[in-house]
Structure formats: structure tokens, C-alpha cells
Design a protein around this motif. Structure first.
Motif, PDB file in Angstrom:
ATOM      1  N   TYR A  82      52.492  90.959  20.943  1.00  0.00           N
ATOM      2  CA  TYR A  82      52.117  90.236  19.729  1.00  0.00           C
ATOM      3  C   TYR A  82      51.695  91.272  18.697  1.00  0.00           C
ATOM      4  N   VAL A  83      52.143  91.089  17.453  1.00  0.00           N
ATOM      5  CA  VAL A  83      51.875  92.034  16.379  1.00  0.00           C
ATOM      6  C   VAL A  83      50.821  91.449  15.452  1.00  0.00           C
ATOM      7  N   VAL A  84      49.714  92.162  15.318  1.00  0.00           N
ATOM      8  CA  VAL A  84      48.651  91.789  14.387  1.00  0.00           C
ATOM      9  C   VAL A  84      48.872  92.565  13.097  1.00  0.00           C
ATOM     10  N   SER A  85      49.033  91.872  11.983  1.00  0.00           N
ATOM     11  CA  SER A  85      49.308  92.510  10.703  1.00  0.00           C
ATOM     12  C   SER A  85      48.046  92.561   9.852  1.00  0.00           C
ATOM     13  N   GLY A  86      48.090  93.421   8.859  1.00  0.00           N
ATOM     14  CA  GLY A  86      46.984  93.519   7.918  1.00  0.00           C
ATOM     15  C   GLY A  86      45.760  94.204   8.454  1.00  0.00           C
ATOM     16  N   ASN A 108      43.120  77.380  31.615  1.00  0.00           N
ATOM     17  CA  ASN A 108      43.150  78.806  31.315  1.00  0.00           C
ATOM     18  C   ASN A 108      42.919  79.620  32.574  1.00  0.00           C
ATOM     19  N   GLY A 109      43.423  80.845  32.539  1.00  0.00           N
ATOM     20  CA  GLY A 109      43.180  81.768  33.630  1.00  0.00           C
ATOM     21  C   GLY A 109      41.766  82.300  33.578  1.00  0.00           C
ATOM     22  N   PRO A 110      41.418  83.218  34.470  1.00  0.00           N
ATOM     23  CA  PRO A 110      40.061  83.795  34.466  1.00  0.00           C
ATOM     24  C   PRO A 110      39.819  84.580  33.185  1.00  0.00           C
ATOM     25  N   ALA A 111      38.543  84.800  32.887  1.00  0.00           N
ATOM     26  CA  ALA A 111      38.181  85.547  31.682  1.00  0.00           C
ATOM     27  C   ALA A 111      38.742  86.958  31.768  1.00  0.00           C
ATOM     28  N   PRO A 112      39.525  87.383  30.784  1.00  0.00           N
ATOM     29  CA  PRO A 112      40.151  88.713  30.858  1.00  0.00           C
ATOM     30  C   PRO A 112      39.175  89.807  30.449  1.00  0.00           C
ATOM     31  N   GLU A 113      39.442  91.002  30.906  1.00  0.00           N
ATOM     32  CA  GLU A 113      38.670  92.171  30.497  1.00  0.00           C
ATOM     33  C   GLU A 113      39.267  92.755  29.230  1.00  0.00           C
ATOM     34  N   ALA A 114      38.405  93.258  28.357  1.00  0.00           N
ATOM     35  CA  ALA A 114      38.856  93.826  27.085  1.00  0.00           C
ATOM     36  C   ALA A 114      39.238  95.293  27.274  1.00  0.00           C
ATOM     37  N   VAL A 115      40.296  95.702  26.606  1.00  0.00           N
ATOM     38  CA  VAL A 115      40.717  97.099  26.565  1.00  0.00           C
ATOM     39  C   VAL A 115      40.690  97.544  25.106  1.00  0.00           C
ATOM     40  N   VAL A 116      40.561  98.844  24.901  1.00  0.00           N
ATOM     41  CA  VAL A 116      40.451  99.386  23.552  1.00  0.00           C
ATOM     42  C   VAL A 116      41.800  99.977  23.135  1.00  0.00           C
ATOM     43  N   GLY A 117      42.259  99.575  21.971  1.00  0.00           N
ATOM     44  CA  GLY A 117      43.472 100.134  21.380  1.00  0.00           C
ATOM     45  C   GLY A 117      43.213 100.503  19.938  1.00  0.00           C
ATOM     46  N   TYR A 118      44.181 101.140  19.302  1.00  0.00           N
ATOM     47  CA  TYR A 118      44.037 101.580  17.926  1.00  0.00           C
ATOM     48  C   TYR A 118      45.170 101.016  17.074  1.00  0.00           C
ATOM     49  N   SER A 119      44.814 100.638  15.865  1.00  0.00           N
ATOM     50  CA  SER A 119      45.833 100.215  14.910  1.00  0.00           C
ATOM     51  C   SER A 119      46.666 101.421  14.488  1.00  0.00           C
ATOM     52  N   GLY A 120      47.702 101.164  13.674  1.00  0.00           N
ATOM     53  CA  GLY A 120      48.668 102.193  13.342  1.00  0.00           C
ATOM     54  C   GLY A 120      48.093 103.323  12.506  1.00  0.00           C
ATOM     55  N   GLU A 121      48.727 104.480  12.615  1.00  0.00           N
ATOM     56  CA  GLU A 121      48.324 105.662  11.869  1.00  0.00           C
ATOM     57  C   GLU A 121      49.009 105.695  10.505  1.00  0.00           C
ATOM     58  N   HIS A 167      47.882  96.786  26.423  1.00  0.00           N
ATOM     59  CA  HIS A 167      47.723  97.946  25.549  1.00  0.00           C
ATOM     60  C   HIS A 167      47.688  97.468  24.100  1.00  0.00           C
ATOM     61  N   GLY A 168      47.028  98.255  23.271  1.00  0.00           N
ATOM     62  CA  GLY A 168      47.023  98.006  21.838  1.00  0.00           C
ATOM     63  C   GLY A 168      47.361  99.282  21.096  1.00  0.00           C
ATOM     64  N   VAL A 169      48.535  99.325  20.487  1.00  0.00           N
ATOM     65  CA  VAL A 169      49.016 100.516  19.789  1.00  0.00           C
ATOM     66  C   VAL A 169      49.648 100.069  18.480  1.00  0.00           C
ATOM     67  N   GLY A 170      49.328 100.755  17.398  1.00  0.00           N
ATOM     68  CA  GLY A 170      49.927 100.433  16.106  1.00  0.00           C
ATOM     69  C   GLY A 170      51.225 101.176  15.895  1.00  0.00           C
ATOM     70  N   THR A 171      52.201 100.486  15.315  1.00  0.00           N
ATOM     71  CA  THR A 171      53.477 101.119  14.967  1.00  0.00           C
ATOM     72  C   THR A 171      53.601 101.361  13.476  1.00  0.00           C
ATOM     73  N   GLU A 172      52.792 100.667  12.662  1.00  0.00           N
ATOM     74  CA  GLU A 172      52.730 100.888  11.223  1.00  0.00           C
ATOM     75  C   GLU A 172      51.275 101.102  10.848  1.00  0.00           C
ATOM     76  N   HIS A 173      51.075 101.594   9.630  1.00  0.00           N
ATOM     77  CA  HIS A 173      49.706 101.913   9.221  1.00  0.00           C
ATOM     78  C   HIS A 173      48.827 100.675   9.087  1.00  0.00           C
ATOM     79  N   ASN A 174      49.429  99.483   9.060  1.00  0.00           N
ATOM     80  CA  ASN A 174      48.640  98.262   8.862  1.00  0.00           C
ATOM     81  C   ASN A 174      48.907  97.230   9.942  1.00  0.00           C
ATOM     82  N   ASN A 175      49.211  97.645  11.151  1.00  0.00           N
ATOM     83  CA  ASN A 175      49.419  96.656  12.214  1.00  0.00           C
ATOM     84  C   ASN A 175      48.866  97.162  13.532  1.00  0.00           C
ATOM     85  N   LEU A 176      48.815  96.246  14.472  1.00  0.00           N
ATOM     86  CA  LEU A 176      48.378  96.528  15.842  1.00  0.00           C
ATOM     87  C   LEU A 176      49.294  95.740  16.761  1.00  0.00           C
ATOM     88  N   VAL A 177      50.019  96.424  17.640  1.00  0.00           N
ATOM     89  CA  VAL A 177      50.933  95.777  18.582  1.00  0.00           C
ATOM     90  C   VAL A 177      50.234  95.680  19.932  1.00  0.00           C
TER      91      VAL A 177
END
Length: 1113
Positions: free
Chosen positions: A613-617, A636-649, A561-571
Motif C-alpha cells: 500500500y502506498v501512502v502519499s503526501g 480481525n487477526g491478533p494485534a500486530p507489532e509495529a515496525v519502523v520504516g522511512y518515507s522517500g528520500e 516493511h516501510g520504504v519510500g520510493t518517492e520523496h513524498n510517499n511511503l510504500v
């Protein structure tokens, strides 16, 4: 303190509660509390007996077990609300009861719980969230569940920002090292309420007072240093203050021109094991900051790509080192002032592996046991072999012999049983293997099992060994007259979960082999269980250990999952792989992300031992593609599938526009607006919040603003309805857009007016000055006019004694009138009045009142009550008390008090008697009346009758029976007369003198001459003596010899009491009425003759002093 399920052990004679105040170092103790838990078994038996006895009173079936569905003890109801302050700690608590004890779980309805800041306490009854943010607002649901059902409670959490606070840091200034002509920025960001004032100083002097510097520019909380020069180094200070406190921070700005220097020692040699990561250091210093470049074998420039990663500090990372990565590496540090280089070397070694591991052994006592442990290792590394017993050192015994690749135990004993482990260590890695030793007394190890269950299989062997599979064979045990249905194969992974057995596969009861698919990088041991219709056999002895080689992962993490907890990050979060899924050592996760629908390369970061992992900025609330790949030392493991998440509000930036209000009627309006652009919402749109309030009524010139009302219209709405408005009023509203982070700015206030409506009811209607044919009405205007009043309507009609309504009269009044006099009414008549106000929209609600016209000037009482009781009787007259009637629908003419005499002895004579009547003034206010001329010893029935002006009886009380005592009118109480008291005292004194004389004569031996005394007084009340026996007639019996009054009771216990009650006891001479031996008359008054008959007349008994007293009287 709550108990979800009390036990008998919870009984306490003293339970104490303490309150501690840390700042005053005080502890306050409450009075001890006794907790007593009743035995429900005894109570259930009592209740069951009661149920059997009263089964006709109870419906349903009594359940002694007491099991019940969950319910909440706190908080109560289906929902509640709680407020939290930003930056504080939010504590939510749900306490449930039920049997079995319910389990409590939590979840947030509008999002996920903040796992990094939350914790559970008190068996999950309490949820705590630290460092509260606006995003934590929402609905939290706690669920209590047991086997009988579940219960839910929703807590709505509102997060508020503290109104006032001292300054606190958002971003403090940091030290800067700048090269000449570079640009640097110092930022001093703080917050507080009121907003802190920021003041800058340089070298302790306020900037405004320091020498002017063209390269320095101050913009509120930021200092920009442009095109700095050598010699402009300084210490900058930021002071942020408001009325509640201040913050002070120093930042050192060092302007330095320095050629690069490499700080890592030259010619360092780095050694790693194959498939492990390698880190080559290149620490440097210079101003400007040097750029780091890496070369291998002085030939090719190393770019920042797989398998190489260059970190910001210059370190070169090789994710999975292989033998081909060995060699010489050169790092070059360069800036505009020069270049420096440094050489290091990397050696990739072969891993240490145990080729022949020790095997499980069963040895007879006093025999020899040999464990082999053959190892392969890198020839350039020096190995060290260690043997352990049960994870400890070997016993210090000469029977234990350790060789380079084996352990020999001579003359084994029962104490030698255990697990033996060989550990091969090198300077870079190690490997180990274990086996068990079992010592038996005889040559065979007999397995005792149930006669119905099969014996466990034996002789487990591993054949056809491959990288990912092996074949297991075994010999079935005795079936014990029940055919084997199947075999269950289990495995133990000594590397990841030692001591835990897992089911691997099942085979038919006729087979003795199984093909087993295995995972890489596991230390397998196998065992087999046989199953028949009775049950499972005991497990077989474990097979020898089988190790699979490591490999790259086969699967990637799940639940990405990709969910933002701050307005400038993505967890970015995921579910970690298990040890068996890792397939090899060095399990890591390669996290990849990039902004969706934007042409840019994937960014990646490799992490280990974590699930996020927290992506900042990041930009605010933009879609990202994320994927997570498993990586270990072998690939490495097999090629992973991409999922869509949103950065913080973040809170919305703009407000809805083009706000319009369409008024439908006096109580309803529609509001329309243009939606906010998605880019300005800056988050997941939750809806639009409309706030509106009533400024004033249009009657009023001054504003009287009422409480604000709020409506939330969910989703991407552009209109909504506002119900419950008040007519003829001025309203103001604004609209905000709401997302998951909070509310945006409000739209400009918009005013609108509601049209007129029907008025409310008049504030009051009073009836005054009631007369025989007229009365006065007064009223007040409505509290809510809801428009311009046009007048009032009055309707009234008479009501007769049977509550039937007469014809209706109607009158109209202008809006400025508040009183009217109604004339030409009927006397002594009840009227009902209907009154309402009107506007141009119509008539409002009606209020009613009732009134009665009167006959005379008697007072109309105000509380409804009728006369009910009377007072007690005294002598020949009686006082009666009563309560006058109140709120009677007629004028009070009089009260009649009626009296009837009859025989003083009940029952009373039947028939109709004439009542004696006395009039009572009903308007005098008196509640008592005196009845005179009554006859003593006579009973009377008394009642109070209420009549109107036409002599009709309106009300009559219950009859009260009173009786006067029978006493003469001239009778005098002798006990209070003086002459009578004096006479009684004289008589008592005379009796005392006579008693003294009797005692004196007795002591001299003489006898009292009764006969002479009788003759002298000739008192007619004294009975004559009988001549034949010489005794007193009153105190002597005939031949039956009855005892005298006051004598000793005869043996038969019967005494006949005569008419006189006088005795010596009454005069205080003793409790038994007899004299003692020094002068008593016991012998003379014993009631029987003790002498012979010939002494009769000569020895007649002396008279009693009591008789003497009676004779005197």
C-alpha cells in the motif's frame, strides 16, 4: 545469440538473422549461418585415446563429462559500468556458461529492486527496469550458480538526466467548481531543458491582455483565484513551451452557488450476507461541496470509526456486516445554502451452508447410488439446487433423479464414475460440496499391492468432531510379514487447493487413531498411508469431507516493511497469507501507519488481494511506524507489532560549510568540513563527495583546467585526504553531501596551492658535433618543473671496451642554459652522461645518454648492424655486397676483403694459408666490391674483416665459398654462329634426298647395293662387312642373331643398345622404327635369318636408310 548448453538438436543447416526497420518498412536479411553441434561422446573417445597415447605429456586427469564451474561470457571481468537516462528503460544482462547450466539471480547491493517496475527475461539473464529514476543508481550484482560453484559480476549503474528535452507534464491544471467567496488554485507544472516558458490565457485571451481582475493573481506556473464571485466562470489555458516543443492544457473554472442535492435514489434496499462488507451510497452535488453525515434508525450520528467508514464520495462502508447492522440508514448532505437527506435500508442475511454433504461411494454395477446434500439458508432467500458431474452438466439420462436434497442414480454403469458436486445458489451467495463415485464389477474392491509393502488402511472414520479438531480412526491392512513402523496422515483442502495432498501428522505403527488439529474455513478430506521397512503402502481411500467453520484470522502478514520510493510517499509491503491461513472468506489487510515520535492518531486503510500500500503526501525521509493486520468477514487477526520504516528520500538541500584545506606536501592535502544537518540531508546519508581539479601550474598565468577528480568519503565523515596532487600548482575543490536519492548542491569553490617539489626529468638530452676530443650537449627543460628551477647537474665518465666505468666528472649549469660544449675528451672513447634538473626541493630524476669520440672524419652510422652477406660470382671476377657496421664504438678505418685460393676439388687443404687482401673504403657508402684476376675452375673462401685505426680486427664475417666455372677464355658458342647453322641445314637436306632415292629403288624391286656403297665411299667410320655371311658388321650379329638397332623387339624382350642413336623414329618415320608391308624392311632387319643357308649371299639384306646416312656422314 548465446548458447549456455548446446544440444545435438541445436544443429541447423541454415540459421537466418533479420534486421527490421519499422519506419522505412524494410527487412534486411543476413547470410544464413550453419550451426553444427559435435557429438561429445565421439570427441571424448578420441581425446581419451590421445591421452592414453601421450600420457607422459599431460598432467592431471581428463574429465570426459565436461562439467565446469560457471563463468560469464558477457559482460567480462568482475565488474562493469552502465549508464541509464532518467525516464528510460534500464536493461542489464549477464550471460553465463557452465555445466550443469547455471541459474542466474539478481539483487541490488544498496537497496531493494523496484518490484513494480522491473521484469526478468531470457531465463533471468536479463533484468529490465522501466521508468528509470535517480534512486535506481547503484551496484547490481548478478550471480550464476550450479552444483560446482558460483560466479559473480557487479554492474555499476549511473542514472543521468537528459541534457535537453521538450516540455513534459509534472502536474497539469484541473477543472475547478467553486462557490462564491471561495479560493481556488490552478497549477501548471512542467519541466524540460531549456526550462519551458509558461503563458496563461483566459477564454482564449492572454491574461496580460484581458480585463484586470483583482481576484486573480498569476505567479509563474500558478493562478490563484481568491474570493470568487458568481459570473467569474471562465476557461483558463496554460501554454508551456521551449525551443523543442510546447504543451497546452485547458481548465474550466465554474463559479456556482447550488444547494445540496442527493443523487442516490431514495429508499434503496441493500442486501448482504453476514460477515461480508456492506456499501451504502449517498451520491450528492452542490456548491460548495456538501458535507455528508450518516444516521442509523434516525437516532445516532454515525462517526467515521469502526466498523463504519465514510468515504470522500459519501459512501458508508461497514467492514463486517452483522445481523445487528440491519435497519434504516439516513444520509444528510448540507452546505451553507441548504440541507438534503435520503433514506436507505440494509438487510443482513444468513449465509448458505451445506449441512449434510455427499459422501464418497463404492457401488456395484447395476446397483443404485444416492448422494445427499442437505442445505441451510436464509429463509427470505430463494435457493436453487444444481448437480454437476465432473464440473459439467449431468448426463441427459432418466436414470439420474434430482430431488430437493439428494441425487439418485439407478442401475449405475462404469461410465457413471466421476465426481458429483451439489451447488446451492441464492441471489447473494452459494455453497457447494463434492464426492466421488466408484463402480466395481464384484462386491469387493480388491486392492493389489506389492507383497513386500503393507496394504493401505481401510474404513476411515471421523469422530469427536469439534470446531478446530477431529479424531480419525482406521483399520490397518495386511503387513505382509513386515511390521508397520508408522502411519502417515495426509489431508486435501478442496476449498483452497483441490487435488493437492499435504502431510498432516504421523502416528506409531501400533496406533489406529489420530487427533487432528484443524484450521477454520477448510474443506478437509483425509487419507492414511502405512510404512514398513520396505516402503510406503498405497494411500487409503479418502475419508468423507469435513468442513470447519470460518473464524477470524489467527496470524498476521509477515515481512512488513516501510520504504519510500518517492520523496513524498511511503510504500508499506508485506507477505500475504495463504488461503488456509485466511480462516474465512473476505480476507483483507488493514494497514496502519503514523509518524514516529509525533503525537498523532494511527491512520489506516483496508486493502485486499495485494501485498503493498502506498501512502502519499508524506514528509521527506521521516520515520514511520507501520503495522499490517489480517481481517476477514469473521473478525480481525491478533494485534500486530509495529515496525519502523522511512518515507522517500529527496536530494539534499544544503552543502557542507567551513571547508578548509591543509596542504601536507606537494602531492598530498587534507580537507576538512562541517557536516550537513540531518534535516537537510533529506535521506539516508551515504557520504561526502569531494571534487577537485588542477587549475594551472603556478608558472603559468593562464588557466589550463585539467580533468576533474572525485573522491567519495563514506559515512558521516568530516575530513579526507587528497592524494596524487602535482607540486607547485593551483587547485580548486568543492564538496557535496550524497544520500540514496542523489547529490546535494556543491559548496563554494575553495582554492589552494601546493608547494614546490623536485622537478621531473629533462625533456631531452641530445649529443651533437662529435669530434676527436669534444662534443656538444643540448637539453630541454622538464615538462613538469614542480617549482622554480635552480639549475642542472651534468655528470659524465668514460667507459672502456670491457664496460668498466672511469672517474666521474661533474658540472653545474644555470636554469637558463640549454647547451654546452665539452672539450679535452679522449679520442675514440665512449662516454656516459647523467643529467638532471634541480629546484630548491632537490634534484629530479636523471636521464642518461652515451656517445663516442671519433678518430677521423669517417661517418658514424646510426643503426647497429655488421656486414653479413655477399653476392654471386660472374666469370673471372666476383661482386661482393655488404652492409657497413653501424653504431660501432670506434671510428671506421677500413674494410678488408680477404681472399684465399686452393684446390678446386674439396675437401679443402688444411693448414694456414695467406689471405690476399684488398682494401675497401669504409666511409664511401658503397656496399659492393668487384674482385678481379680470379682463375676459372677455382674455389675461393671470401670474408669481410673490419679493422680500426690500429689495425686491430673488430669484426669478421662468416666465410663464403665461391667456385668459378672451368671455361677457356677464347671459347666461342657455336650454336650462335651463322656458318654452323648453314652447314647443319645442308646436311639435313642431303639426308632427305637420299631417303627419297631409297624409297624409289625399293618400290622398283631392287635392293640397295650396300657393298658397292661401302666400296665407293671407303668411309673409315663404317665397319667392313663379314664375308662369310654377307651382312653388315655394325648391324648384324653372329650366330646368336642379335637384333638390329630400330628393329622389332625379340620375343625374349632384350635389346642391346649400340653406340649409335640414329633411327627412323628420330626422323619422324614412325614410332616403332619399321616400315609397313608396302615397302618396309621388316623381313630384312628382323634380326634372324628366315631363308635357307644356301641363299645366303644371293639374298643379302639391303642396308638401312639410317646406315646409309651414317655412311654419308
Amino acid at each position: 545469440m548465446y548458447f549456455s548448453k548446446v544440444l545435438l538438436d541445436d544443429t541447423r543447416t541454415t540459421t537466418s538473422v533479420y534486421a527490421r526497420f519499422p519506419h522505412t518498412q524494410t527487412i534486411q536479411q543476413k547470410q544464413p549461418i550453419t550451426v553444427k553441434v559435435l557429438d561429445m561422446d565421439a570427441i571424448n573417445e578420441t581425446v581419451a585415446d590421445m591421452y592414453n597415447y601421450t600420457n607422459n605429456l599431460f598432467v592431471g586427469e581428463y574429465s570426459p563429462s565436461g562439467e565446469r564451474r560457471p563463468s560469464f561470457m558477457a559482460p567480462l571481468g568482475q565488474s562493469s559500468t552502465q549508464m541509464a537516462l532518467r525516464g528510460g528503460v534500464l536493461e542489464l544482462e549477464c550471460i553465463a556458461e557452465g555445466l550443469p547450466t547455471p541459474e542466474v539471480s539478481w539483487y541490488k547491493e544498496s537497496g531493494d529492486l523496484p518490484s513494480s517496475r522491473m521484469s526478468f527475461h531470457n531465463f533471468q539473464k536479463t533484468l529490465k527496469i522501466a521508468d528509470v529514476m535517480e534512486a535506481d543508481a547503484g551496484d547490481y550484482r548478478c550471480t550464476a550458480k550450479n552444483s560446482l560453484g558460483s560466479a559473480h559480476h557487479t554492474i555499476k549503474v549511473n542514472v543521468k538526466v537528459p541534457l535537453q528535452s521538450a516540455p513534459f507534464w509534472i502536474s497539469a491544471p484541473r477543472n475547478l467548481i467553486l462557490a462564491p467567496e471561495e479560493t481556488g488554485i490552478l497549477t501548471c507544472r512542467v519541466s524540460g531543458d531549456p526550462k519551458p516558458q509558461i503563458a496563461w490565457s483566459v477564454n482564449g485571451v492572454p491574461i496580460k491582455d484581458s480585463p484586470k481582475d483583482t481576484s486573480r493573481k498569476v505567479e509563474d506556473d500558478t493562478v490563484i483565484l481568491s474570493d470568487v464571485q458568481t459570473g467569474s466562470s471562465a476557461v483558463y489555458q496554460c501554454n508551456a513551451s521551449n525551443e523543442f516543443g510546447y504543451l497546452l492544457a485547458n481548465a474550466f473554472v465554474n463559479v456556482l452557488a447550488e444547494a445540496p442535492r442527493v443523487l442516490t435514489p431514495p429508499n434503496n434496499v441493500y442486501q448482504v450476507i453476514t460477515n461480508n462488507p456492506a456499501f451504502l451510497d449517498c451520491a450528492s452535488f452542490g456548491s460548495p461541496i456538501p458535507a455528508i453525515t450518516w444516521f442509523k434508525d434516525s437516532q445516532t450520528s454515525i462517526l467515521n470509526r469502526d466498523p463504519y467508514v465514510i468515504h470522500n464520495n459519501g459512501t458508508l462502508e461497514i467492514n463486517v456486516a452483522q445481523s445487528l447492522n440491519s435497519g434504516k440508514y439516513t444520509c444528510i448532505a448540507s452546505n451553507n445554502l441548504g440541507t438534503r437527506e435520503n433514506h436507505v435500508y440494509l438487510e443482513v442475511k444468513e449465509p448458505t451452508r451445506i449441512l449434510a454433504q455427499p459422501e464418497y461411494m463404492v457401488v456395484q454395477r447395476n446397483r443404485k447410488a444416492v448422494f445427499e446434500c442437505k442445505v441451510k439458508h436464509d429463509p427470505t432467500l430463494i435457493p436453487t439446487m444444481n448437480w454437476l458431474k465432473d464440473n459439467g452438466e449431468l448426463p441427459d439420462d432418466e436414470r439420474f433423479l434430482v430431488d430437493t436434497d439428494s441425487l439418485t442414480i439407478n442401475e449405475v454403469t462404469e461410465e457413471d464414475e466421476g465426481t458429483y458436486t451439489c451447488v446451492m445458489n441464492t441471489t447473494l451467495d452459494q455453497d457447494s460440496a463434492s464426492a466421488m463415485l466408484t463402480v466395481v464389477v464384484s462386491g469387493t474392491d480388491t486392492v493389489f499391492s506389492s507383497p513386500e509393502e503393507p496394504d493401505p488402511p481401510t474404513d476411515l472414520e471421523l469422530t469427536d468432531q469439534r470446531e478446530r479438531s477431529v479424531q480419525l480412526t482406521w483399520i490397518p491392512g495386511d503387513e505382509h510379514n513386515s511390521p508397520t513402523q508408522k502411519f502417515l496422515v495426509q489431508y486435501e483442502d478442496l476449498l483452497h487447493q483441490a487435488g493437492v495432498w499435504h502431510n498432516l501428522t504421523e502416528e506409531e505403527g501400533t496406533k489406529t487413531t489420530a487427533h487432528l488439529d484443524l484450521s477454520p474455513y477448510a474443506y478437509y478430506s483425509f487419507r492414511v498411508l502405512a510404512v514398513n521397512h520396505v516402503g510406503y503402502s498405497q494411500p487409503s481411500r479418502p475419508s468423507r469431507q469435513y468442513r470447519t467453520n470460518p473464524a477470524a484470522p489467527d496470524v498476521n502478514p509477515t515481512d512488513v516493511h516501510g520504504v519510500g520510493t518517492e520523496h513524498n510517499n511511503l510504500v508499506i509491503s508485506w507477505k500475504e497469507l495463504t488461503g488456509l491461513q485466511s480462516n474465512g472468506p473476505g480476507l483483507q489487510y488493514k494497514v496502519n501507519w503514523r509518524q514516529k515520535d509525533v503525537e498523532e492518531d494511527w491512520l489506516s486503510e483496508t486493502v485486499a488481494n495485494t501485498s503493498k500500500y502506498v501512502v502519499s503526501g508524506t514528509p521527506t525521509f521521516v520515520p514511520y511506524e507501520v503495522k499490517v493486520q489480517a481481517v476477514n468477514d469473521y473478525g480481525n487477526g491478533p494485534a500486530p507489532e509495529a515496525v519502523v520504516g522511512y518515507s522517500g528520500e529527496d536530494v539534499p538541500m544544503s552543502a557542507p560549510e567551513s571547508v578548509q584545506v591543509l596542504v601536507q606536501n606537494g602531492t598530498l592535502a587534507e580537507v576538512h568540513w562541517e557536516p550537513v544537518l540531518t534535516s537537510m540531508v533529506r535521506g539516508r546519508l551515504q557520504g561526502y563527495k569531494v571534487s577537485y581539479w588542477r587549475e594551472r601550474s603556478l608558472h603559468q598565468a593562464e588557466a589550463q583546467q585539467e580533468e576533474q577528480q572525485v573522491l567519495l568519503f563514506s559515512g558521516n565523515r568530516t575530513d579526507g585526504r587528497l592524494p596524487g596532487l602535482k607540486p607547485y600548482s593551483l587547485y580548486t575543490l568543492n564538496i557535496r553531501v550524497v544520500n540514496g536519492k542523489g547529490e546535494g548542491p556543491p559548496s563554494p569553490n575553495h582554492n589552494f596551492e601546493t608547494p614546490e617539489g623536485v622537478p621531473g626529468p629533462p625533456s631531452f638530452l641530445r649529443i651533437k658535433n662529435t669530434d676527436m676530443d669534444s662534443l656538444t650537449l643540448e637539453w630541454g627543460p622538464p615538462q613538469d618543473n614542480n617549482g622554480r628551477l635552480t639549475g642542472y647537474t651534468l655528470k659524465y665518465q668514460p667507459v672502456n671496451s670491457s664496460n668498466e666505468l672511469g672517474p666521474v666528472e661533474e658540472m653545474m649549469f644555470p636554469a637558463n642554459e640549454t647547451t654546452v660544449i665539452l672539450a679535452d675528451l679522449k679520442y675514440s672513447t665512449r662516454y656516459k652522461f647523467y643529467f638532471n634538473a634541480k629546484t630548491i626541493k632537490g634534484s629530479g630524476p636523471t636521464i642518461t645518454e652515451e656517445a663516442v669520440t671519433i678518430m677521423d672524419e669517417g661517418e658514424l652510422y646510426e643503426v647497429a648492424c655488421l656486414p653479413q652477406r655477399f653476392s654471386a660470382i660472374k666469370r673471372f671476377s666476383a661482386h661482393t655486397s655488404y652492409h657497413p657496421p653501424k653504431y660501432l664504438p670506434f671510428s671506421i678505418h677500413t674494410f678488408l676483403l680477404s681472399i684465399l685460393t686452393f684446390s678446386p676439388t674439396p675437401p679443402f687443404p688444411p693448414g694456414k694459408e695467406d689471405w690476399t687482401k684488398e682494401c675497401v673504403n669504409g666511409s664511401s657508402g658503397s656496399q659492393t666490391h668487384l674482385i678481379k684476376g680470379l682463375k676459372p675452375g677455382t674455389s675461393y673462401r671470401v670474408r669481410l674483416v673490419v679493422k680500426d685505426h690500429s689495425e686491430a680486427t673488430i669484426h669478421s664475417t662468416e666465410e663464403l665459398v665461391i667456385t668459378l666455372p672451368a671455361m677457356k677464355s677464347d671459347q666461342v658458342d657455336l650454336a650462335t654462329q651463322g656458318w654452323f647453322i648453314g652447314l647443319m641445314c645442308a646436311i639435313a637436306l642431303l639426308i632427305l634426298v637420299l631417303l627419297i632415292i631409297c624409297f624409289i629403288k625399293r618400290n622398283k624391286g631392287g635392293k640397295y647395293p650396300v657393298k658397292e656403297k661401302e666400296d665407293a665411299h671407303q668411309d673409315p667410320e663404317i665397319q667392313p662387312m663379314k664375308d662369310d655371311d654377307g651382312t653388315f658388321g655394325e648391324y648384324s650379329d653372329t650366330e646368336d642373331h642379335k637384333p638390329l638397332k630400330g628393329s622389332r623387339t625379340p620375343s625374349n624382350g632384350t635389346v642391346k643398345r649400340d653406340d649409335s642413336d640414329d633411327s627412323l623414329v628420330d626422323y619422324g618415320e614412325g614410332g616403332d622404327g619399321q616400315f609397313n608391308e608396302d615397302g618396309s624392311f621388316i623381313g630384312q632387319y628382323s634380326g634372324k635369318k628366315e631363308k635357307d643357308t644356301h641363299e645366303g649371299n644371293e639374298s643379302s639384306e639391303a642396308p638401312s636408310p639410317v646406315n646409309a646416312m651414317n655412311s654419308f656422314v
